[in-house]
Design a protein around this motif. Structure first.
Motif, PDB file in Angstrom:
ATOM      1  N   GLY A 101     -50.713 -13.822 -57.885  1.00  0.00           N
ATOM      2  CA  GLY A 101     -51.339 -12.599 -57.389  1.00  0.00           C
ATOM      3  C   GLY A 101     -50.455 -11.744 -56.506  1.00  0.00           C
TER       4      GLY A 101
ATOM      5  N   ARG B 118     -54.849 -11.818 -49.661  1.00  0.00           N
ATOM      6  CA  ARG B 118     -55.687 -11.799 -50.862  1.00  0.00           C
ATOM      7  C   ARG B 118     -55.099 -12.562 -52.039  1.00  0.00           C
ATOM      8  NH1 ARG B 118     -56.806  -5.251 -50.652  1.00  0.00           N
ATOM      9  NH2 ARG B 118     -58.275  -5.249 -48.888  1.00  0.00           N
TER      10      ARG B 118
ATOM     11  N   ALA C 215     -57.019 -15.560 -54.077  1.00  0.00           N
ATOM     12  CA  ALA C 215     -58.135 -15.104 -54.921  1.00  0.00           C
ATOM     13  C   ALA C 215     -57.638 -14.238 -56.076  1.00  0.00           C
ATOM     14  CB  ALA C 215     -59.141 -14.325 -54.078  1.00  0.00           C
ATOM     15  N   GLU C 216     -56.639 -13.409 -55.813  1.00  0.00           N
ATOM     16  CA  GLU C 216     -56.091 -12.560 -56.878  1.00  0.00           C
ATOM     17  C   GLU C 216     -55.402 -13.408 -57.949  1.00  0.00           C
ATOM     18  OE1 GLU C 216     -54.935  -9.033 -58.947  1.00  0.00           O
ATOM     19  OE2 GLU C 216     -56.562  -9.592 -57.593  1.00  0.00           O
ATOM     20  N   SER C 217     -54.730 -14.469 -57.520  1.00  0.00           N
ATOM     21  CA  SER C 217     -54.095 -15.366 -58.493  1.00  0.00           C
ATOM     22  C   SER C 217     -55.143 -16.021 -59.388  1.00  0.00           C
ATOM     23  CB  SER C 217     -53.286 -16.446 -57.757  1.00  0.00           C
ATOM     24  OG  SER C 217     -52.249 -15.878 -57.001  1.00  0.00           O
ATOM     25  N   VAL C 218     -56.252 -16.453 -58.787  1.00  0.00           N
ATOM     26  CA  VAL C 218     -57.337 -17.063 -59.570  1.00  0.00           C
ATOM     27  C   VAL C 218     -57.909 -16.051 -60.553  1.00  0.00           C
ATOM     28  CG1 VAL C 218     -59.691 -17.984 -59.434  1.00  0.00           C
ATOM     29  CG2 VAL C 218     -57.930 -18.807 -57.863  1.00  0.00           C
ATOM     30  N   ARG C 219     -58.094 -14.818 -60.101  1.00  0.00           N
ATOM     31  CA  ARG C 219     -58.634 -13.782 -60.998  1.00  0.00           C
ATOM     32  C   ARG C 219     -57.727 -13.585 -62.211  1.00  0.00           C
ATOM     33  NH1 ARG C 219     -58.033  -8.673 -62.402  1.00  0.00           N
ATOM     34  NH2 ARG C 219     -56.237  -8.324 -61.029  1.00  0.00           N
ATOM     35  N   LEU C 220     -56.431 -13.485 -61.966  1.00  0.00           N
ATOM     36  CA  LEU C 220     -55.483 -13.271 -63.060  1.00  0.00           C
ATOM     37  C   LEU C 220     -55.438 -14.477 -63.995  1.00  0.00           C
ATOM     38  CD1 LEU C 220     -52.572 -11.594 -61.066  1.00  0.00           C
ATOM     39  CD2 LEU C 220     -54.064 -10.479 -62.740  1.00  0.00           C
TER      40      LEU C 220
ATOM     41  N   ARG D 116     -57.901 -16.628 -64.577  1.00  0.00           N
ATOM     42  CA  ARG D 116     -59.122 -16.615 -65.403  1.00  0.00           C
ATOM     43  C   ARG D 116     -59.003 -15.605 -66.529  1.00  0.00           C
ATOM     44  NH1 ARG D 116     -63.224 -19.699 -63.581  1.00  0.00           N
ATOM     45  NH2 ARG D 116     -63.387 -20.169 -61.342  1.00  0.00           N
ATOM     46  N   GLU D 117     -58.471 -14.435 -66.222  1.00  0.00           N
ATOM     47  CA  GLU D 117     -58.283 -13.415 -67.254  1.00  0.00           C
ATOM     48  C   GLU D 117     -57.341 -13.901 -68.349  1.00  0.00           C
ATOM     49  OE1 GLU D 117     -56.904  -9.808 -65.554  1.00  0.00           O
ATOM     50  OE2 GLU D 117     -58.851  -9.256 -64.682  1.00  0.00           O
TER      51      GLU D 117
ATOM     52  N   LEU E   7     -57.777 -24.121 -60.709  1.00  0.00           N
ATOM     53  CA  LEU E   7     -58.144 -22.882 -60.028  1.00  0.00           C
ATOM     54  C   LEU E   7     -58.508 -23.123 -58.564  1.00  0.00           C
ATOM     55  CD1 LEU E   7     -60.274 -21.302 -62.899  1.00  0.00           C
ATOM     56  CD2 LEU E   7     -57.969 -20.617 -62.201  1.00  0.00           C
TER      57      LEU E   7
ATOM     58  N   LEU F  64     -56.855 -21.475 -55.243  1.00  0.00           N
ATOM     59  CA  LEU F  64     -57.695 -20.722 -54.319  1.00  0.00           C
ATOM     60  C   LEU F  64     -57.583 -21.233 -52.887  1.00  0.00           C
ATOM     61  CD1 LEU F  64     -59.858 -18.473 -54.119  1.00  0.00           C
ATOM     62  CD2 LEU F  64     -61.582 -20.255 -54.465  1.00  0.00           C
TER      63      LEU F  64
END
Length: 379
Positions: free
Chosen positions: A173, A198, A201-206, A208-209, A218, A222
């Motif tokens: 992220g 951030r 959380a941003e790494s987890v979002r990417l 998951r995408e 994950l 996080l």
């Protein structure tokens, strides 16, 4: 039957294989006669550890040109290949297909490298920083340490693959920003602080995408900046609410960040970095896990430059019989002259005990890792 490691040169894209090819655990990857179409496929297979099984009982009847060339297993080379591959994946994450499998493959190779020669793998953290950019190299270093320590303290294979994959992707992220901040001599701006805060959380979002669905992986990403006392980020989770594997990842992350030089600060000495984590940050880390971490890494981790009581300067090459008396190979004599060849020293002796730990630039020693660890550290 014998198993021999084969090299990139032994597989030619578009031509049928002359042997059955397996991974290091004996699982069949490719059958004789199959055709590998691309160089990228070959590189991926090589990273997994390719072996060919050959029947030696009638080897004398075979055409020698059909026998694959045996290649030594170099942990240094394996790790560098992983770093290059990870760099391509992380900086191209939005365009990669099946990213979870590709990252997991690298995690398995890192795990394998630490089982071939953990001393070399750990030494690369201190001695092999120029192979790729800082952001990717830091993830590789952290993965090496989590894989080694996790195995020693009895983590399951599935958990170890997840946590190693988490180490490889923990900073996704803020990947591009991290290199810019690494070269910045000025204090962090408010925006840069927000990016850092951030990034878990941003790494987890990417991730998951990109298709990562492993919740253990994950969760480690996080929580890798959470602290025991709740002072961490980004959710101020504390104590038992933090996954134990995330705590291990956090310890490895902290250590690796301290012992590598940055543009804006000098690296910490390895023993000082461990002392800083265990004493100055004792309220932030799990005390029991930190003790295990220290036991497995040792006070003088492999790759540490030291001066002995007799004046010689050398490098720690093995933990030896205990965490305080590692094996050292001397490279400079008492007067600072280079030795003709590295001399193994037992630091339990009076004259060959460790007197002080040195920064890399203070040691002023030029050498290749293979001079100390042989084929396991060939480029």
């Amino acid at each position: 039957m014998e198993q021999h490691r084969i090299s990139l040169a032994d597989i030619v894209p578009g031509k049928p294989l002359q042997w059955d090819v397996m991974d290091q655990e004996g699982h069949l990857l490719l059958k004789q006669g199959q055709v590998v179409q691309s160089r990228m496929q070959i590189e991926r297979l090589i990273e997994r550890g390719l072996f060919v099984t050959r029947n030696t009982s009638n080897a004398h009847t075979k055409d020698v040109t059909s026998t694959p060339r045996v290649e030594s297993i170099s942990v240094l080379r394996i790790i560098n290949q992983c770093a290059k591959r990870l760099e391509r994946l992380l900086f191209n994450v939005h365009n990669e297909t099946d990213l979870p499998t590709k990252i997991t493959d690298i995690a398995k190779v890192i795990r394998y490298a630490t089982t071939v020669n953990a001393d070399v793998a750990i030494a690369t953290i201190l001695l092999n920083q120029d192979e790729c950019n800082y952001a990717v190299r830091h993830c590789i270093d952290t993965a090496i340490l989590t894989a080694h320590v996790g195995q020693k303290i009895g983590k399951s294979e599935d958990d170890m693959i997840s946590i190693t994959a988490a180490a490889l992707t923990m900073n996704l992220g803020m990947l591009r920003d991290q290199d810019a901040m690494q070269d910045n001599l000025n204090p962090l701006t408010d925006n840069e602080r927000k990016i850092i805060y951030r990034h878990p959380a941003e790494s987890v979002r990417l991730l998951r995408e990109a298709g990562v669905s492993d919740e253990h992986w994950l969760e480690c990403v996080l929580r890798h900046h959470e602290n025991e006392d709740g002072s961490g980020y980004s959710s101020a989770t504390r104590g038992d609410a933090i996954l134990s594997d995330a705590k291990l990842l956090a310890l490895a992350d902290r250590y690796c960040a301290r012992v590598v030089p940055r543009t804006y600060r000098k690296q910490m000495l390895p023993n000082a970095a461990l002392r800083d984590i265990l004493l100055n940050e004792k309220h932030k880390v799990d005390a029991n896990l930190a003790a295990l971490f220290l036991r497995e890494l040792g006070i003088y981790p492999c790759g540490t430059f030291v001066r002995l009581v007799n004046g010689e300067v050398g490098v720690v090459t093995s933990k030896g019989g205990g965490s305080t008396m590692p094996v050292v190979h001397a490279l400079l004599g008492p007067r600072g002259a280079p030795l003709a060849f590295p001399i193994k020293r037992d630091t339990s002796g009076t004259l060959t005990a460790i007197r002080e730990v040195l920064h890399n630039d203070t040691a002023s020693v030029r050498f290749n890792m293979n001079q100390l660890w042989g084929k396991d550290a060939e480029l």
